[in-house]
Design an enzyme around this catalytic site. Structure first.
Site, short mmCIF file in Angstrom:
data_model
loop_
_atom_site.label_atom_id
_atom_site.label_comp_id
_atom_site.label_asym_id
_atom_site.label_seq_id
_atom_site.Cartn_x
_atom_site.Cartn_y
_atom_site.Cartn_z
N CYS A 21 0.84 -1.21 0.00
CA CYS A 21 0.00 0.00 0.00
C CYS A 21 0.88 1.26 0.00
O CYS A 21 2.05 1.22 0.40
CB CYS A 21 -0.93 0.01 1.21
SG CYS A 21 -0.14 0.36 2.79
N CYS A 24 2.68 2.20 3.38
CA CYS A 24 3.83 1.33 3.70
C CYS A 24 5.03 1.67 2.81
O CYS A 24 6.18 1.60 3.24
CB CYS A 24 3.46 -0.14 3.56
SG CYS A 24 2.59 -0.81 5.01
N CYS A 113 -2.87 -4.90 1.60
CA CYS A 113 -1.42 -4.69 1.55
C CYS A 113 -0.67 -5.93 2.01
O CYS A 113 -1.03 -6.56 3.01
CB CYS A 113 -1.06 -3.49 2.42
SG CYS A 113 0.72 -3.19 2.59
N CYS A 116 1.26 -4.49 5.68
CA CYS A 116 0.49 -4.11 6.88
C CYS A 116 -0.82 -4.87 7.01
O CYS A 116 -1.55 -4.67 8.00
CB CYS A 116 0.23 -2.61 6.89
SG CYS A 116 -0.97 -2.03 5.66
N ASP A 348 -7.83 -7.92 64.72
CA ASP A 348 -8.56 -9.18 64.68
C ASP A 348 -10.06 -8.91 64.64
O ASP A 348 -10.54 -7.81 64.92
CB ASP A 348 -8.22 -10.02 65.91
CG ASP A 348 -6.79 -10.54 65.89
OD1 ASP A 348 -6.22 -10.64 64.78
OD2 ASP A 348 -6.24 -10.83 66.97
#
Length: 533
Positions: A21, A24, A113, A116, A348
């Site tokens: 793509c 990228c 792509c 990616c 306690d």
């Protein structure tokens, strides 16, 4: 102004040809302009095609106008090894003609792509951003900013590595280096694109220090299939984990990629990677607010109320506890998922806590509501106090995580004051107990009491009784007021615990002694700050 230059041409042509793509491709060209990544996908594709068609040799062949300064990541320079490939005028070596890439450009229509897996395509669009914001708004959180995080499928690291090896080989053939660190990280590029869209839609800024986190978890069905060869090549990197469905975690894959030899990787995975069969899936959109901390002091007036739920062998012994009486109101008002209770010591079940109370703090995990005024905290405190006659709280306030540490600082050096009602088997006169008032800084050796040995390690603890003051009642009863080092077992100091605490009241009086009632009168910890009524 950032620009793609002639030395980026082989990267663009190779990656377009293999189905990468536009965003990228910009990453692999080390383009660091945030604004450029935000351009529409179609526009970026058009610009890249125009770039390939242009045969000018100047480095400013295609300029993409942006307002950002050049990124530090852009540092593609000629290596010494490639110097022989340059002519005397420092011209870039001849690269394949863009005309040869027509087929690549035609086939680069919108498809998933190969690097990616669609993260920088489908999931950067306005529809997905709206989907994320709808999830955030429906969760009904209070926030004034946000931090965005993303979890990516592990095989993205494999595909990125494969793309880098392919590009590196192409650049090496041309005498141009490309270091892996030059590539803009996918997560970074994704956030450059998504941050301004989320910020505009949510109406608050993105802030890396924000306590409100919006996260998207991506998954892909082919993760195991694509990473399997790494398990064969580097089996020691992949070990089953209790809470993991797959051994192919992101960190395990990265570790294997660092270890595997380049030639072994090339045998098993195409470089650049082939096109995927399917798009990534946004598996989950999550919201999480950072914890809120509330502190105060509590008094306990019941002798039949534990500090925390009393459960033995899975069976609950008493219906409530101090922790629950306080936290149920806080959980409801802060709309939190869960809570963690802590305090300066504990009493306690049959011991009352009087005086100015015992400091406590509650961590409220993932609260939806985080902002409370001082007046609202007062009303919340009153609601807790009105709900039960067994406890009361005071000084209820919001505090920071770091401030809670002051409650625990030097805990054993702090002092606590007690009042004990004591019985003796032999008759006593006032004179028999008067000497106790004169004892100062009495040192004790206390073995872990038998009653807590099931949950505390066996040890001998040295503790100090700072002062004692006796109050005669009758021939078999007297009240003893003690100021002690924090952590002293008072009951055992009275009856001796079968000789496990030495000395003890029984041995000092030379008779059998036992404790009938015990009250905590003060816990000398100067925290949290006292609030005005």
């Amino acid at each position: 102004m950032s620009s793609l230059t002639e030395k980026d041409r082989p990267i663009v042509q190779l990656l377009l040809n293999t189905g990468t793509c536009p965003r990228c491709i910009l990453r692999f060209c080390s383009v660091g302009s945030q604004m450029l990544y935000r351009h529409p996908h179609q526009n970026l594709m058009k610009d890249l095609k125009e770039f390939l068609k242009n045969n000018q040799e100047k480095e400013d062949t295609v300029c993409l106008d942006v307002v950002d300064p050049p990124c530090k990541r852009i540092r593609l320079e000629y290596s010494e090894e490639g110097a022989d490939d340059l002519n005397h005028n420092r011209a870039i070596p001849q690269i394949p003609s863009a005309d040869d890439g027509n087929a690549a450009m035609e086939s680069s229509a919108v498809k998933v792509c190969n690097v990616c897996l669609g993260i920088l395509q489908e999931f950067c669009e306005a529809d997905f951003v709206k989907k994320v914001c709808q999830k955030v708004n429906s969760a009904d959180y209070q926030f004034t900013s946000f931090v965005f995080s993303v979890s990516l499928p592990p095989q993205l690291s494999v595909r990125e590595h494969a793309a880098w090896l392919g590009v590196k080989q192409e650049m090496r053939n041309l005498g141009l280096p490309l270091a892996k660190d030059d590539i803009v990280q996918l997560k970074e590029a994704y956030k450059w694109i998504i941050h301004p869209q989320l910020s505009e839609e949510l109406g608050v800024p993105a802030d890396g220090k924000s306590l409100f986190e919006v996260s998207v978890i991506f998954a892909h069905p082919e993760t195991d299939e694509e990473c399997h060869f790494l398990a064969t090549a580097c089996p020691d990197c992949f070990k089953p984990a209790k809470n993991k469905q797959s051994v192919f975690t992101r960190m395990a894959v990265i570790k294997a990629l660092e270890k595997i030899k380049e030639e072994d990787f090339l045998k098993h995975f195409p470089c650049p990677p082939s096109s995927p069969k399917t798009l990534c899936d946004a598996l989950e959109i999550q919201c999480n607010n950072g914890a809120v901390f509330v502190a105060g002091r509590y008094n306990k007036y019941s002798r039949n109320l534990p500090q925390t739920p009393w459960i033995i062998d899975g069976e609950r012994k008493l219906e409530s506890s101090v922790e629950e009486l306080i936290s149920e109101h806080l959980m409801a008002e802060f709309k939190a998922d869960s809570f963690n209770f802590s305090s300066s010591g504990r009493e306690d079940v049959d011991v009352r806590t009087l005086g100015n109370g015992r400091p406590f703090a509650i961590e409220l995990v993932n609260p939806r509501r985080i902002r409370f005024t001082a007046e609202e905290m007062k009303r919340l405190q009153q609601a807790i106090n009105d709900s039960s006659d067994k406890i009361q709280v005071r000084d209820l306030q919001l505090v920071t995580r770091s401030a809670i540490g002051r409650m625990k600082e030097g805990e054993e050096e702090k002092t606590k004051t007690y009042s004990a009602l004591i019985w003796t088997d032999k008759a006593i006169e006032r004179e028999d107990i008067a000497f106790l008032d004169d004892i100062k800084e009495l040192k004790l050796d206390q073995k872990t009491p038998l009653r807590v040995l099931h949950r505390r390690p066996l040890a001998v603890r040295c503790r100090v009784i700072h002062t004692m003051k006796s109050e005669y009642i009758d021939e078999h009863h007297f009240r003893l007021h003690l100021k002690t080092q924090a952590g002293t077992y008072i009951k055992e100091f009275v009856h001796g615990d079968f000789g496990r605490t030495k000395p003890n009241i029984g041995s000092l009086l030379n008779r059998t002694a036992d404790i009938l009632e015990l009250d905590v009168e003060s816990v000398d910890v100067d925290w949290p700050p006292t609030l005005a009524d």
